[in-house]
Design a protein around this motif. Structure first.
Motif, mmCIF file in Angstrom:
data_model
loop_
_atom_site.group_PDB
_atom_site.id
_atom_site.type_symbol
_atom_site.label_atom_id
_atom_site.label_comp_id
_atom_site.label_asym_id
_atom_site.label_seq_id
_atom_site.Cartn_x
_atom_site.Cartn_y
_atom_site.Cartn_z
ATOM 1 N N ASN A 160 0.806 -1.219 0.000
ATOM 2 C CA ASN A 160 0.000 0.000 0.000
ATOM 3 C C ASN A 160 0.841 1.271 0.000
ATOM 4 N N ARG A 161 2.140 1.129 0.277
ATOM 5 C CA ARG A 161 3.002 2.310 0.266
ATOM 6 C C ARG A 161 3.381 2.707 -1.153
ATOM 7 N N PHE A 162 3.171 1.811 -2.120
ATOM 8 C CA PHE A 162 3.557 2.076 -3.506
ATOM 9 C C PHE A 162 2.413 2.757 -4.258
ATOM 10 N N SER A 163 2.756 3.786 -5.025
ATOM 11 C CA SER A 163 1.788 4.378 -5.943
ATOM 12 C C SER A 163 1.675 3.486 -7.173
ATOM 13 N N PRO A 164 0.521 3.476 -7.857
ATOM 14 C CA PRO A 164 0.383 2.651 -9.060
ATOM 15 C C PRO A 164 1.389 3.043 -10.137
ATOM 16 N N VAL A 165 1.894 2.064 -10.844
ATOM 17 C CA VAL A 165 2.829 2.302 -11.943
ATOM 18 C C VAL A 165 2.096 2.976 -13.093
ATOM 19 N N THR A 166 2.730 3.984 -13.715
ATOM 20 C CA THR A 166 2.122 4.712 -14.821
ATOM 21 C C THR A 166 2.775 4.335 -16.157
ATOM 22 N N PHE A 167 2.106 4.727 -17.245
ATOM 23 C CA PHE A 167 2.669 4.508 -18.579
ATOM 24 C C PHE A 167 4.003 5.224 -18.723
ATOM 25 N N GLY A 168 4.065 6.460 -18.236
ATOM 26 C CA GLY A 168 5.300 7.222 -18.340
ATOM 27 C C GLY A 168 6.453 6.576 -17.610
ATOM 28 N N GLN A 169 6.173 5.968 -16.458
ATOM 29 C CA GLN A 169 7.235 5.306 -15.697
ATOM 30 C C GLN A 169 7.741 4.067 -16.429
ATOM 31 N N LEU A 170 6.865 3.295 -17.027
ATOM 32 C CA LEU A 170 7.317 2.131 -17.791
ATOM 33 C C LEU A 170 8.203 2.567 -18.955
ATOM 34 N N ALA A 171 7.825 3.644 -19.629
ATOM 35 C CA ALA A 171 8.565 4.091 -20.814
ATOM 36 C C ALA A 171 9.926 4.663 -20.468
ATOM 37 N N THR A 172 10.095 5.175 -19.254
ATOM 38 C CA THR A 172 11.365 5.789 -18.844
ATOM 39 C C THR A 172 12.149 4.908 -17.876
ATOM 40 N N HIS A 173 11.728 3.673 -17.692
ATOM 41 C CA HIS A 173 12.399 2.723 -16.796
ATOM 42 C C HIS A 173 12.442 3.242 -15.349
ATOM 43 N N THR A 174 11.395 3.915 -14.931
ATOM 44 C CA THR A 174 11.318 4.403 -13.551
ATOM 45 C C THR A 174 10.167 3.744 -12.788
ATOM 46 N N ALA A 175 9.686 2.613 -13.286
ATOM 47 C CA ALA A 175 8.586 1.905 -12.622
ATOM 48 C C ALA A 175 9.060 1.098 -11.424
ATOM 49 N N GLY A 176 10.376 0.928 -11.284
ATOM 50 C CA GLY A 176 10.912 0.165 -10.164
ATOM 51 C C GLY A 176 10.937 -1.327 -10.379
ATOM 52 N N LEU A 177 10.626 -1.803 -11.585
ATOM 53 C CA LEU A 177 10.568 -3.231 -11.858
ATOM 54 C C LEU A 177 11.949 -3.818 -12.091
ATOM 55 N N ASP A 178 12.091 -5.092 -11.763
ATOM 56 C CA ASP A 178 13.334 -5.818 -12.028
ATOM 57 C C ASP A 178 13.571 -5.890 -13.539
ATOM 58 N N ARG A 179 14.814 -6.149 -13.923
ATOM 59 C CA ARG A 179 15.151 -6.203 -15.350
ATOM 60 C C ARG A 179 14.404 -7.323 -16.060
ATOM 61 N N GLU A 180 14.350 -8.487 -15.453
ATOM 62 C CA GLU A 180 13.707 -9.661 -16.022
ATOM 63 C C GLU A 180 12.880 -10.353 -14.941
ATOM 64 N N PRO A 181 11.964 -11.241 -15.338
ATOM 65 C CA PRO A 181 11.326 -12.107 -14.348
ATOM 66 C C PRO A 181 12.328 -13.155 -13.877
ATOM 67 N N ALA A 182 11.905 -13.993 -12.936
ATOM 68 C CA ALA A 182 12.773 -15.090 -12.508
ATOM 69 C C ALA A 182 13.222 -15.885 -13.728
ATOM 70 N N LEU A 183 14.462 -16.314 -13.715
ATOM 71 C CA LEU A 183 15.053 -16.938 -14.903
ATOM 72 C C LEU A 183 14.531 -18.355 -15.125
ATOM 73 N N LEU A 184 13.275 -18.411 -15.531
ATOM 74 C CA LEU A 184 12.665 -19.692 -15.859
ATOM 75 C C LEU A 184 12.613 -19.822 -17.379
ATOM 76 N N PRO A 185 13.079 -20.933 -17.939
ATOM 77 C CA PRO A 185 13.206 -21.075 -19.395
ATOM 78 C C PRO A 185 11.929 -20.779 -20.169
ATOM 79 N N GLN A 186 10.764 -21.110 -19.587
ATOM 80 C CA GLN A 186 9.536 -20.958 -20.359
ATOM 81 C C GLN A 186 9.192 -19.509 -20.664
ATOM 82 N N PHE A 187 9.789 -18.551 -19.961
ATOM 83 C CA PHE A 187 9.497 -17.144 -20.213
ATOM 84 C C PHE A 187 10.352 -16.567 -21.339
#
Length: 389
Positions: A128-155
């Motif tokens: 609840n401390r996190f604000s929702p991720v926006t389109f602008g944040q995804l486009a500028t790499h400021t969404a706070g997301l990891d580079r990749e998901p867990a390294l599972l081959p199927q992804f």
């Protein structure tokens, strides 16, 4: 709106070396020096091939290829050769976003979960401390997301037609590494999320939208997210250099699909085609994909995340590098077996591209691309009214 003429408009499959160069004979000496420089760099590890192109607002100014599109078949590389361009694909995804913003379909500040409620499945999304991720944040790499998901081959495997389902399966295996909006952290899966959210917003599949609203209007006939019958005859064979050996099997497997990695790195293209996109970036096709005002806003007034030295950063789908007085915008990209760079100096109205069917060269393609761009910084005509970045 009248389109700026491109040398390739009526000559899509020709080598442009003598095309636009005749319009600017004063740069012939510089081009000869660039040719010599690239040839020397290529000779350091002359596996595979590469193609270098220089673009002005008028179109593809000069292109030169070195080595082979296919060594085993002794097939020479050319400006028609099709390469993979990896993360340069992100520039097309960002353009998708900017088109929807211009049309009023979405806003940069809109929460992505408005269109992709599955965002809540990402690890940490329910904090609840996190604000929702926006389109602008995804486009500028400021969404706070990891580079990749867990390294599972199927992804990381699977056909392009299945990429969206693969992405949705990967979301529960993806985590936040920073609070949204607090840090710039490069995220491949963030751009895949952006792609699927945009497709839902405009109610058109991602690949179909980019084909109909970006590639086709630009005349990029040999560009696609998967191998088609039109581009297969021009495809360069990929080579992966590692520890003194050449691996071709890995690159071949990558053609079968990269899993969720479509909006962030799946495009195939040629120098002839990519030059049309670069021409657009320079403002050479006003009104074709975006209004001139929107193009200027996109590149000259975005929120750019810079490092502390102010030497490099990231805007909305493009990298920024400052070298002395030169500011270059564009992107690099790599897929095992291929590497590419595209950077533009909008002030000088010139762009440089390098496409290669080798991954793992001993020298930096990005640095070579930026060096060539700096050599072209005085390219005529220099227009004082063009604003710097």
């Amino acid at each position: 709106m009248e389109k700026t003429k491109n040398f390739l408009d009526e000559n899509h499959d020709v080598e442009p070396d003598a095309g636009q160069v005749a319009l600017f004979p004063e740069i012939s000496h510089t081009l000869a020096q660039i040719d010599e420089l690239v040839a020397a760099r290529f000779a350091l590890d002359s596996a595979g091939g590469l193609t270098v192109g220089i673009v002005a607002k008028q179109g593809l100014l000069w292109a030169k290829s070195y080595g082979y599109a296919n060594q085993e078949q002794s097939r020479q590389a050319s400006s028609q050769t099709v390469y993979r361009i990896g993360s340069i694909t992100k520039m097309f995804t960002a353009l998708f976003l900017t088109q929807l913003v211009e049309k009023g379909v979405v806003r940069l500040s809109d929460p992505v979960e408005m269109y992709l409620p599955e965002m809540k499945e990402i690890q940490g999304a329910k904090d609840n401390r996190f604000s929702p991720v926006t389109f602008g944040q995804l486009a500028t790499h400021t969404a706070g997301l990891d580079r990749e998901p867990a390294l599972l081959p199927q992804f990381f495997t699977g056909a392009v037609a299945e990429w969206e389902q693969t992405l949705l399966m990967a979301l529960p295996h993806t985590k936040f590494v920073y609070e949204p909006g607090t840090c710039c952290f490069y995220s491949n899966i963030g751009y895949a999320i952006l792609g699927v959210a945009l497709s839902r917003a405009c109610k058109q599949p991602y690949v179909e939208y980019v084909q109909h609203h970006i590639l086709s209007p630009l005349g990029m006939r040999h560009t696609a997210f998967h191998l088609t019958s039109e581009i297969m005859p021009y495809l360069a064979k990929g080579y992966f250099l590692k520890q003194g050996t050449i691996d071709t099997e890995t690159a071949e497997k990558e053609h079968q699909g990269r899993g969720y990695k479509v909006p962030n790195g799946a495009l195939y293209t040629s120098m002839n085609d990519l030059s049309r996109f670069a021409q657009f970036l320079l403002g050479g096709q006003p009104g074709l994909l975006l209004s001139p005002h929107t193009i200027q806003e996109h590149f000259e007034h975005p929120a750019i995340q810079m490092n502390s030295a102010l030497s490099e950063g990231y805007g909305r789908g493009f990298q920024v590098f400052r070298r002395g007085d030169m500011v270059a915008v564009g992107h690099g990209g790599a897929v095992l077996g291929y590497e590419a760079s595209l950077f533009a100096n909008r002030r000088s109205e010139v762009a440089v591209m390098i496409l290669s069917n080798v991954f793992g060269r001993t020298w930096s393609m990005k640095d070579l691309c930026l060096h060539i761009l700096s050599r072209m910084s005085d390219f005529p005509p220099h227009k004082e009214e063009v604003l710097p970045m």
